[in-house]
Design an enzyme around this catalytic site. Structure first.
Site, PDB file in Angstrom:
ATOM      1  CB  CYS A  34      31.737  70.852  53.914  1.00 37.50           C
ATOM      2  SG  CYS A  34      30.220  71.466  54.651  1.00 37.50           S
ATOM      3  CD  GLU A  70      32.863  73.706  56.656  1.00 33.34           C
ATOM      4  OE1 GLU A  70      33.252  73.041  55.660  1.00 33.34           O
ATOM      5  OE2 GLU A  70      31.739  74.205  56.749  1.00 33.34           O
TER       6      GLU A  70
END
Length: 506
Positions: free
Chosen positions: A286, A249
């Site tokens: 994020c 990710e």
């Protein structure tokens, strides 16, 4: 020979933190991977309940060390106590979620197609299920010293699947990592599992990480971090004689679209929520909303003025490391140099750390560079006249973890094109909310098209579906019942949900 050591740095003071940590040697790493390999067969054959007991014991160990975790992580990351206390709870909850998934056992997706010897040609008996890949490497994340690190979701899901894990601790928080490792190792011993089911590697650089990814006995990698770091790991994994999957990710600016009607109806509350979402945890999430689409006109002007005022009133943030602070300041300066970009907040005040920033640009002047992630409390507001202008810009963005729409209920039917494009670009769509705060549960998707994740959004790193990353399919054809795994035996001794001759049954 003196052992090579390193120390973490307090990001608020720039001073090294005691104690010094011994760097794992290449020989020690080899021993950890060998132990994981040796433990893999037995761990894969362990009962679902034993794995569940292991994960539940690890959760209890995390909670028992909560105060020590918070003390260490506050010094190593500069994150506030309230955030870290919440992260302790989230980490324990993730472990318990995967304990439940492991105990239930239905995640293996067992399928049985009974044979028919009377058919011409004879129909074979075919049965399939997911089985663990084998030892997995996990890289700790800088921005979540617990929930995406040693005892985080990658580790929890791999262990639930029956895969031994070797973690590379993040060099910025070794003391926090050591506490988490102790909780997991203690849990393994408590339930009678081999010590090889879990190991941890310490280093201040990346050489051992590359060695770990390249080791032939590592079968998958979990990573959360920068695009540069993630792509380096992907390259190393693909350069192996036998490539392995990397679930990385990496980067996302999480576009948010606001309509004029939404701002007119609820502008003050939206400004408060957005400012908190931009600046929370120093913007080092994020899912931080780094790209905003705001209409021109009075409602949009008032909204952005309110958001900017709230960001200006927000204290400057201590970012996780000096390197992250430097990158934030450099990224903000680069955005400000772009044609048409204007600062809406007071701007960077370096002597105060990372001050939250809001920039504005007309949609006609928007360029793809302004959609590059600046990791930290910064967002770019793109001003548009008509929602139809936003759709092609969204379509031109890279893959994202999230995309958010703020609109009234009456507008939704007319915004089908916007939602369609958002669905193509992002893994999670949010309506009239904020993307920060990723709920841990069965339905959550924390992934998205590249470069949000390296696998193009085919998996998630949060939620129970994350377990599927660390398993592969295996079929058994014409095996006698006694030679089949329990999950595929006729009596279904583990009582799991299965697809039998096309019918879902327990």
């Amino acid at each position: 020979m003196t052992a090579h050591t390193f120390q973490a740095t307090n990001p608020a003071t720039g001073q090294p933190l005691a104690p010094a940590f011994k760097v794992t040697t290449p020989g020690e790493l080899e021993a950890l991977v060998t132990a994981a390999k040796d433990a893999a067969r037995g761990f894969a054959a362990s009962s679902p309940q034993q794995r569940a007991d292991f994960l539940n014991a690890a959760a209890a160990g995390i909670e028992a060390r909560a105060d020590a975790f918070i003390e260490a992580a506050m010094q190593e990351t500069g994150l506030p106590e309230a955030r870290l206390r919440g992260e302790v709870g989230r980490t324990a909850n993730q472990l318990r979620l995967f304990a439940r998934v492991a105990a239930d056992g239905s995640w293996v997706d067992a399928r049985i197609d009974h044979g028919d010897p009377a058919r011409k040609p004879a129909k074979p008996d075919v049965r399939s299920m997911r089985v663990p890949l084998g030892p997995v490497a996990v890289f700790g994340a800088s921005n979540f010293p617990l929930a995406f690190s040693v005892a985080g979701g990658d580790t929890a899901s791999a262990l639930a699947a029956g895969c031994p894990v070797v973690v590379k601790a993040h060099p910025a928080h070794p003391a926090t990592s050591e506490l988490a490792a102790a909780a997991i190792a203690g849990a393994a011993a408590q339930v009678g599992l081999s010590a090889g089911v879990f190991g941890i590697v310490y280093e201040e650089g990346y050489e051992l990480g590359v060695q770990l990814v390249g080791h032939p006995d590592i079968h998958a990698v979990g990573f959360t971090g920068s695009r540069r770091g993630g792509l380096a790991i992907v390259a190393a994994a693909q350069a192996r004689e036998v490539p392995i999957p990397v679930y990385a990710e990496m980067s996302s600016v999480n576009p948010s679209v606001f309509t004029a009607a939404a701002l007119e109806a609820n502008g003050a509350a939206l400004a408060k929520g957005l400012a908190a979402s931009i600046s929370g945890s120093g913007g080092q999430l994020c899912t931080q909303p780094g790209l905003l689409f705001v209409p021109v006109g009075e409602a949009g002007d008032a909204f952005l003025k309110d958001v900017a005022a709230k960001l200006d009133a927000t204290p400057a943030c201590t970012l996780l490391t000096g390197g992250i602070l430097n990158a934030y300041q450099s990224g903000a300066a680069g955005h400000l140099k772009a044609a048409g970009v204007q600062p809406l907040t007071q701007g960077a005040r370096p002597e105060q750390g990372a001050q939250p920033q809001l920039l504005g640009v007309p949609i006609a002047a928007f360029t793809p560079d302004l959609a590059d992630e600046v990791f930290g409390p910064l967002s770019v507001a793109v001003r548009y006249d008509r929602v139809a202008e936003v759709t092609p810009v969204l379509a031109g963005l890279e893959g994202q973890l999230t995309a958010t729409l703020h609109a009234t209920d009456a507008e939704l039917d007319g915004l089908a094109d916007v939602l369609h494009v958002m669905g193509q670009r992002a893994g999670r769509l949010v309506l009239n909310g904020f993307p920060t705060g990723v709920e841990v549960g069965d339905a959550m998707v924390h992934g998205g098209p590249f470069p949000a994740t390296s696998d193009g959004g085919r998996s998630t790193s949060v939620g129970s579906l994350a377990i599927e990353r660390f398993a592969r399919l295996r079929a058994y054809q014409d095996f006698p019942d006694r030679a089949l795994p329990p999950e595929l035996q006729d009596a279904n001794p583990r009582g799991i949900w299965r697809l039998v001759d096309g019918e879902r049954t327990r």
